[in-house]
Design an enzyme around this catalytic site. Structure first.
Site, mmCIF file in Angstrom:
data_model
loop_
_atom_site.group_PDB
_atom_site.id
_atom_site.type_symbol
_atom_site.label_atom_id
_atom_site.label_comp_id
_atom_site.label_asym_id
_atom_site.label_seq_id
_atom_site.Cartn_x
_atom_site.Cartn_y
_atom_site.Cartn_z
ATOM 1 N N VAL A 99 38.383 41.635 38.800
ATOM 2 C CA VAL A 99 38.282 41.926 40.389
ATOM 3 C C VAL A 99 39.444 41.857 40.921
ATOM 4 O O VAL A 99 40.294 40.755 40.730
ATOM 5 C CB VAL A 99 37.196 40.780 40.892
ATOM 6 C CG1 VAL A 99 36.634 41.416 42.197
ATOM 7 C CG2 VAL A 99 35.994 40.947 39.982
ATOM 8 N N CYS A 100 39.589 42.606 42.184
ATOM 9 C CA CYS A 100 40.839 42.532 42.938
ATOM 10 C C CYS A 100 42.317 42.393 42.358
ATOM 11 O O CYS A 100 42.306 43.203 41.197
ATOM 12 C CB CYS A 100 40.413 41.354 43.790
ATOM 13 S SG CYS A 100 41.254 41.308 45.477
ATOM 14 N N THR A 101 42.977 41.610 42.687
ATOM 15 C CA THR A 101 44.299 41.517 41.946
ATOM 16 C C THR A 101 44.204 40.987 40.511
ATOM 17 O O THR A 101 45.299 40.563 39.976
ATOM 18 C CB THR A 101 45.308 40.763 42.829
ATOM 19 O OG1 THR A 101 44.815 39.594 43.273
ATOM 20 C CG2 THR A 101 45.654 41.711 44.204
#
Lengths: 212, 212
Positions: A99-101
């Site tokens: 998720v995300c970075t």
């Protein structure tokens, strides 16, 4: 089935808790928060402590890996325990996810070379630098490679619902969605830089600068 | 401005972390997790530990109170430290808010008598029993009473965006939304019992029974 969610200092809480809340609804799944060592980690600005219940070497063969993102990923990309664990567990997982970075960590572990991938909108250049092909989509799955990758922060909820379907069945995913009453009604249509005006983006940059 | 988020054993993690993730993006807001005593609490099924950083009596005058829900609320409704703290802080708050069965706590504190309110779909009868008028809406606000009440679990994200607007301004709320990339794309339309078929509801009940 064991789902291991990575936790590290300055992670983004919702990156982890979105998928956690979906997946913990399903009794067939056992979830564990793993990190460099057992004990508390503090999320991005330090307002929240989460408990790491197992060190990476205590969870050598999870069925599913979830790697959240956050400012804290920056110091992890040159290698180290998280990247090593993601690389080592990957061959045995049913799915390795981010998720995300968190996708930068997958990329740093060599899992995204040449593959379409997503991340937080603010980290697209970094994702490309690490060898992936950034695509603006909320969730990207490579079923042959057993990878599911989500965009920024809240997209982990959408990702985890799809993951629940892949791991169990569509009914399980829908049941989890009903249980967390995920019938979103955002009061604004402001979920991406492409949807907001310059005044909002100025505020976004102001807020990011304070937290960097 | 101080935002105090209540934490207690067997709370639902996302009820708290949804609003947390929105509000912590705004530098004007200081967030703190408060509970009966400092230290760790375990969320619903015990897979996740969150840290309580201050006891209720250490946070006597927060600007905003957020009460999450979860199975753990059941043992709190007959009164005790959380209900007392909600009642005692309410006159001084700019907003007292709840997510999911957190509204039962507000009702138990006497704040919702005769007022339209919402909660998790599974707790509607209990909310009525406690004196509120249940209405099926995702977020209900009573600005004169300085109350903002969200439905089940994930609705706390929508609630917190509106709260950010009320506390700061619309630009702040939109900036937070952009930062958490809240542009939801649920893979299914299954966010409420009214939207799913009998097979999904059977699974929902099966999952609830395991966790109760």
């Amino acid at each position: 089935m064991q789902v291991a969610i990575a936790a590290f200092p300055r992670m983004t809480a919702l990156d982890a808790i979105g998928p956690y809340e979906v997946l913990q609804r399903i009794p067939a799944l056992d979830l564990v928060f793993v990190g460099e060592r057992r004990g508390e980690v503090r999320t991005e600005n330090g307002f929240l402590g989460l408990t790491v219940d197992a060190a990476y070497d205590e969870v050598p063969s999870p069925d599913v890996v979830v790697v959240p993102g956050g400012i804290g990923t920056r110091s992890l990309l040159d290698g180290g325990p998280l990247v090593d664990w993601v690389r080592a567990t990957y061959p045995g997982t049913r799915f390795t996810t981010s998720v995300c970075t968190g996708s930068l960590v997958l990329a740093a572990a060599g899992l995204l070379n040449g593959l379409a991938a997503t991340t937080h909108w603010g980290a697209v250049d970094k994702l490309a630098e690490l060898g992936a092909k950034p695509v603006h989509r909320r969730v990207i799955e490579h079923l042959d490679q057993r990878l599911v990758i989500a965009a920024g922060v809240s997209s982990g909820i959408d990702m985890a619902l799809r993951l629940a379907e892949l791991l169990v069945d569509t009914t399980a995913a829908k049941a989890a969605q009903t249980l967390i009453e995920y019938d979103p009604e955002p009061p604004f249509d402001a979920g991406h830089p492409s949807k907001v005006d310059a005044a909002v983006m100025a505020r976004v940059e102001e807020y990011r600068a304070v937290r960097a």
